[in-house]
Scaffold this motif. Structure first.
Motif: not given
Length: 165
Positions: A1-18
């Motif tokens: 299987m090919n490799k695929y990326l899911i990228l999450c971008v948010d400048d608030e670390r707590e939101v990003l962690d969640s």
């Protein structure tokens, strides 16, 4: 299987962690990365390109310091390598005008309002990843068990009919 990326971008670390915590169920089959800025996101995308990892889905906040999420999604949509990427806006602050701009530039596949529900977010991401794979992956069978099985099988059947395989 090919490799695929899911990228999450948010400048608030707590939101990003969640968000990352809500999406960790996808880590078995996708690379799940987090970026606290558009610059960091661009660096991760470039690094992935060099490793032949495709950006399947980006989940991006709108209000960020150096560039808005919508400007970034429009930019990604204008790049041939990231045009097929499923682009989701996760925000509580994008105005109607900004959202319409993203939709009109075909740069937004889904809008998710903050605060979100984990199950709802996972279902939306699963749906968007299924669409991405159907549109961009020739061998869909490996994805049938982890994504929307019925849609994957329908796409496989249609592909066989269309190409006589």
């Amino acid at each position: 299987m090919n490799k695929y990326l899911i990228l999450c971008v948010d400048d608030e670390r707590e939101v990003l962690d969640s968000v990352i915590q809500d999406l960790d169920c996808f880590e078995e089959h996708f690379i799940l990365e987090a970026a606290e800025s558009v610059q960091e996101a661009k660096a991760l995308i470039e690094e992935s390109r060099q490793e032949d990892i495709k950006l399947a889905l980006i989940l991006c906040d709108h209000i960020m310091p150096e560039q808005t999420g919508i400007q970034f999604l429009i930019e990604l949509n204008q790049d041939m390598q990231t045009k097929p990427t499923r682009k989701l806006l996760l925000t509580g602050q994008a105005g109607l005008e900004d959202t319409v701009e993203a939709v009109n530039h075909s740069s937004l596949d889904f809008y998710i309002a903050k605060p979100w529900q984990g199950d709802e977010l996972r279902n939306i991401v699963k749906n968007q990843l299924t669409t991405y794979m159907i549109e961009n992956e020739m061998d869909l069978m490996p994805w049938a068990s982890m994504l929307e099985t019925e849609r994957v099988f329908e796409a496989m059947a249609k592909h066989r009919l269309d190409y006589g395989e």
